[in-house]
Design an enzyme around this catalytic site. Structure first.
Site, PDB file in Angstrom:
ATOM      1  N   LYS A   1       0.884  -1.020  -0.032  1.00  0.00           N
ATOM      2  CA  LYS A   1      -0.181  -0.084   0.155  1.00  0.00           C
ATOM      3  C   LYS A   1       1.264   1.470  -0.064  1.00  0.00           C
ATOM      4  CE  LYS A   1      -2.356  -1.146   3.725  1.00  0.00           C
ATOM      5  NZ  LYS A   1      -2.167  -2.361   4.097  1.00  0.00           N
TER       6      LYS A   1
ATOM      7  N   ARG B   1      -9.251   1.423   9.562  1.00  0.00           N
ATOM      8  CA  ARG B   1      -8.745  -0.333  10.523  1.00  0.00           C
ATOM      9  C   ARG B   1      -9.756  -0.581  10.841  1.00  0.00           C
ATOM     10  NH1 ARG B   1      -3.308   0.547   9.653  1.00  0.00           N
ATOM     11  NH2 ARG B   1      -1.939  -0.902   9.659  1.00  0.00           N
TER      12      ARG B   1
ATOM     13  N   ARG C   1      11.758  -5.406   4.561  1.00  0.00           N
ATOM     14  CA  ARG C   1      11.087  -4.585   4.102  1.00  0.00           C
ATOM     15  C   ARG C   1      12.076  -3.813   5.122  1.00  0.00           C
ATOM     16  NH1 ARG C   1       5.200  -2.270   4.814  1.00  0.00           N
ATOM     17  NH2 ARG C   1       5.691  -2.866   7.111  1.00  0.00           N
TER      18      ARG C   1
ATOM     19  N   ARG D   1      11.414  -1.416  10.635  1.00  0.00           N
ATOM     20  CA  ARG D   1      10.544  -1.592  11.771  1.00  0.00           C
ATOM     21  C   ARG D   1      10.138  -2.771  12.437  1.00  0.00           C
ATOM     22  NH1 ARG D   1       5.193  -0.091   8.173  1.00  0.00           N
ATOM     23  NH2 ARG D   1       3.862  -0.782  10.050  1.00  0.00           N
TER      24      ARG D   1
ATOM     25  N   ARG E   1       0.209  -8.987  13.123  1.00  0.00           N
ATOM     26  CA  ARG E   1      -0.154  -7.933  12.654  1.00  0.00           C
ATOM     27  C   ARG E   1      -1.861  -8.695  11.563  1.00  0.00           C
ATOM     28  NH1 ARG E   1       4.026  -5.251   9.774  1.00  0.00           N
ATOM     29  NH2 ARG E   1       2.809  -3.544   9.506  1.00  0.00           N
TER      30      ARG E   1
HETATM   31  P1  AMP Z   1       1.253   1.087   9.136  1.00  0.00           P
HETATM   32  O1  AMP Z   1       1.594   1.541   8.934  1.00  0.00           O
HETATM   33  O2  AMP Z   1      -0.704   0.766   8.270  1.00  0.00           O
HETATM   34  O3  AMP Z   1       1.362  -0.613   8.813  1.00  0.00           O
HETATM   35  O4  AMP Z   1       0.410   1.177  10.746  1.00  0.00           O
HETATM   36  C1  AMP Z   1       1.438   0.799  11.493  1.00  0.00           C
HETATM   37  C2  AMP Z   1       0.495   0.623  13.499  1.00  0.00           C
HETATM   38  O5  AMP Z   1      -0.123   1.879  13.246  1.00  0.00           O
HETATM   39  C3  AMP Z   1      -0.139  -0.375  12.903  1.00  0.00           C
HETATM   40  O6  AMP Z   1      -0.291  -1.924  13.290  1.00  0.00           O
HETATM   41  C4  AMP Z   1      -1.190   0.398  13.628  1.00  0.00           C
HETATM   42  O7  AMP Z   1      -0.467  -0.608  15.167  1.00  0.00           O
HETATM   43  C5  AMP Z   1      -0.968   1.623  13.903  1.00  0.00           C
HETATM   44  N1  AMP Z   1      -2.474   2.083  12.827  1.00  0.00           N
HETATM   45  C6  AMP Z   1      -1.985   2.954  11.863  1.00  0.00           C
HETATM   46  N2  AMP Z   1      -3.091   3.203  10.980  1.00  0.00           N
HETATM   47  C7  AMP Z   1      -4.172   2.703  12.219  1.00  0.00           C
HETATM   48  C8  AMP Z   1      -5.489   2.509  12.599  1.00  0.00           C
HETATM   49  N3  AMP Z   1      -5.822   2.993  11.513  1.00  0.00           N
HETATM   50  N4  AMP Z   1      -6.211   2.086  13.121  1.00  0.00           N
HETATM   51  C9  AMP Z   1      -5.265   2.116  14.259  1.00  0.00           C
HETATM   52  N5  AMP Z   1      -4.297   1.564  14.165  1.00  0.00           N
HETATM   53  C10 AMP Z   1      -3.161   2.247  13.639  1.00  0.00           C
END
Ligand code: AMP
Length: 222
Positions: free
Chosen positions: A13, A88, A123, A156, A167
């Site tokens: 994404k 989400r 990654r 990360r 996740r």
């Molecule tokens: P991402 O980079 O989108 O994979 O997000 C990394 C982490 O940020 C996720 O595993 C969540 O802990 C938090 N996070 C990101 N976006 C959201 C969201 N819309 N709602 C809740 N937690 C989020």
């Protein structure tokens, strides 16, 4: 143009979001990037979010909804935006609708789970810009350094295999329901939007990009 990218962590994404926002001149709103920036800056929000993020859990809905509501109200979002990683959960999607923030097109990127684990564990990111690399599929020109700034890349904390599996589970338990939620909305309002496209995320970044652009052009809304 108000767009949203949907799909498991690791489907690409973030990479595709960069292509789309460049082409359509709209800002990218990545809640993950916003939370990581807050964590790096050590703000109260960042400290609170870090505990959830490091363990692979979602940050509470009210925190994230407030963050996005403020962001989309900014001037650069007037002509649209691309949401990456938000909504989400169903309550987050309902909060968008309740605030009259209607989406034009939802793009779901679909990749099989074994491929996702390979992708996430290799990654690396450049924390300053959010640029994404992969040790095998998209290596930086110099060993573990950002191509543009030469700064070191990092893995990360939530890209370790144990947290990746958590996740993915969280995605299936809390986010996958959005597939039906938005497909249903798209079916109720055929030809008006929101449109819903499922894109096969296997293949090169360029190939996936072309499929997404084709889907967006077929239903062009501006
Ligand atoms: P991402 O980079 O989108 O994979 O997000 C990394 C982490 O940020 C996720 O595993 C969540 O802990 C938090 N996070 C990101 N976006 C959201 C969201 N819309 N709602 C809740 N937690 C989020």
């Amino acid at each position: 143009m108000r767009l949203m990218l949907l799909g498991c962590p690791g489907v690409g994404k973030g990479t595709q979001a960069r292509f789309i926002t460049e082409k359509y001149h709209i800002p990218m709103i990545s809640t993950g990037d916003m939370l990581r920036a807050a964590t790096l800056a050590g703000t109260p929000l960042g400290k609170q979010a870090k505990e959830y993020m490091d363990q692979g859990f979602l940050v509470p809905d009210d925190v994230i909804i407030g963050l996005v509501r403020e962001r989309v109200a900014q001037a650069d979002c007037q002509n649209g935006f691309l949401l990456d990683g938000f909504p989400r959960t169903i309550p987050q999607a309902e909060a968008l609708a309740a605030n009259n923030i209607n989406l034009d097109h939802i793009i779901e990127i679909d990749v099989p789970q074994d491929e996702i684990i390979k992708r996430l564990s290799g990654r690396r990111i450049h924390p300053g810009s959010g640029r994404v690399y992969h040790l095998v599929y998209h290596p930086p020109k110099k060993d573990e350094k950002d191509d543009i700034t030469g700064e070191p890349l990092v893995q990360r904390l939530d890209d370790t295999e144990e947290v990746i599996l958590k996740r993915l589970r969280v995605y299936h338990e809390q986010t996958a329901a959005l597939v039906d939620y938005y497909q249903q909305k798209a079916n109720e309002t055929i030809h008006q939007g929101p449109f819903y496209s499922r894109i096969n995320g296997l293949g090169t970044e360029e190939e996936v990009k072309e499929k997404i652009f084709a889907a967006l052009e077929n239903t062009a809304i501006s």
